[in-house]
Enzyme design. Sequence first.
Site, mmCIF file in Angstrom:
data_model
loop_
_atom_site.group_PDB
_atom_site.id
_atom_site.type_symbol
_atom_site.label_atom_id
_atom_site.label_comp_id
_atom_site.label_asym_id
_atom_site.label_seq_id
_atom_site.Cartn_x
_atom_site.Cartn_y
_atom_site.Cartn_z
ATOM 1 N N HIS A 97 -37.173 31.511 -45.376
ATOM 2 C CA HIS A 97 -34.991 31.459 -44.789
ATOM 3 C C HIS A 97 -34.397 30.563 -45.295
ATOM 4 O O HIS A 97 -34.820 30.219 -45.936
ATOM 5 C CB HIS A 97 -35.862 31.443 -43.047
ATOM 6 C CG HIS A 97 -34.897 32.032 -42.164
ATOM 7 N ND1 HIS A 97 -33.656 30.406 -42.079
ATOM 8 C CD2 HIS A 97 -34.692 32.530 -41.285
ATOM 9 C CE1 HIS A 97 -33.366 31.645 -41.291
ATOM 10 N NE2 HIS A 97 -33.438 32.176 -41.041
ATOM 11 N N GLU A 167 -30.817 38.822 -45.094
ATOM 12 C CA GLU A 167 -29.271 37.258 -44.119
ATOM 13 C C GLU A 167 -28.357 37.148 -44.881
ATOM 14 O O GLU A 167 -28.305 35.620 -45.394
ATOM 15 C CB GLU A 167 -31.521 37.103 -43.165
ATOM 16 C CG GLU A 167 -31.200 37.708 -42.735
ATOM 17 C CD GLU A 167 -32.251 36.198 -41.695
ATOM 18 O OE1 GLU A 167 -32.502 36.573 -40.335
ATOM 19 O OE2 GLU A 167 -32.313 34.963 -41.636
HETATM 20 P P1 13P Z 1 -29.405 34.426 -35.213
HETATM 21 O O1 13P Z 1 -29.869 35.613 -34.565
HETATM 22 O O2 13P Z 1 -29.332 33.269 -33.874
HETATM 23 O O3 13P Z 1 -27.630 34.357 -35.982
HETATM 24 O O4 13P Z 1 -30.734 33.552 -36.791
HETATM 25 C C1 13P Z 1 -30.600 34.816 -37.257
HETATM 26 C C2 13P Z 1 -31.983 34.382 -37.909
HETATM 27 O O5 13P Z 1 -31.741 33.094 -38.942
HETATM 28 C C3 13P Z 1 -33.523 34.782 -38.395
HETATM 29 O O6 13P Z 1 -34.184 34.730 -38.876
#
Ligand code: 13P
Length: 256
Positions: A97, A167
């Site tokens: 992540h 992401e």
């Molecule tokens: P948010 O949905 O709070 O923007 O976070 C996304 C995330 O990092 C999920 O792993």
Amino acid sequence: MEDKKIIIGNWKMAPKTPREAKAVFQNIRSTAGKLRNVQTVIAVPYVYLWELKKLVTGHRCVVGAQDVSFEKDDPHTGEVSAEMLKNVGVEYVIIGHSERRAKGETNSEVANKVLATVKKGLVAVVCVGESERDDDGSYTTFVKTQLSESLEGIPKRYIDKVIIAYEPVWAIGKKAKKEATTEDVLEMSIFIRKVLADMFGERKGISIPVLYGGSVNQKNVFSYINGCEIDGLLVGRASLKPSAFATILEVANGNT
Ligand code: 13P
């Protein structure tokens, strides 16, 4: 592409008490348990895994972990191995992540964690994403490098245990600069599939599910699910709000 959408809630470092964790999980489970077309996974802090695992009643809503060690045996103070996760019944592990990468986790550490995870038969949810978008498109090169280095050395036979979560860091969390548009996400989901096909061959590469994560909520979920050719979502903040998350799950299931 998977027929079921994969919706993963990432609770990060929340909630603060086991009581709250149980309440939110039970609430989510009551919606998720009814949905045929969605695989729901709630990635919770290690301290809640054991208790919440006991609340899992079927396969539609399961618990996952947010990290794993690549080490096999002790002594590694503070670490949790893939074998330990497997032995408490965890099936999915988020790896790489951006919030862990920001603390120094490298692509090669991510690759070692992915290997340790898939070898134990668990599913590795590998996160990639650029910090910033530039006009010359070098963010695609960045993501390509992240993909190839984070999956380096993963034998093809384990590929059905890999999920990619795109992401973009600029769209994540309270500090998000803005929401990603459906075009932004569509462009990258296609790009990521192409990179994976180049890495693992057309058939295997295309079969790897690609998720999107970053500021997903009950208002924008429909366009992400229907406009981006993705297999699911990785949801942060909204996964701690049962009613918002219920809407996300219902939309992913095709109910609205
Ligand atoms: P948010 O949905 O709070 O923007 O976070 C996304 C995330 O990092 C999920 O792993």
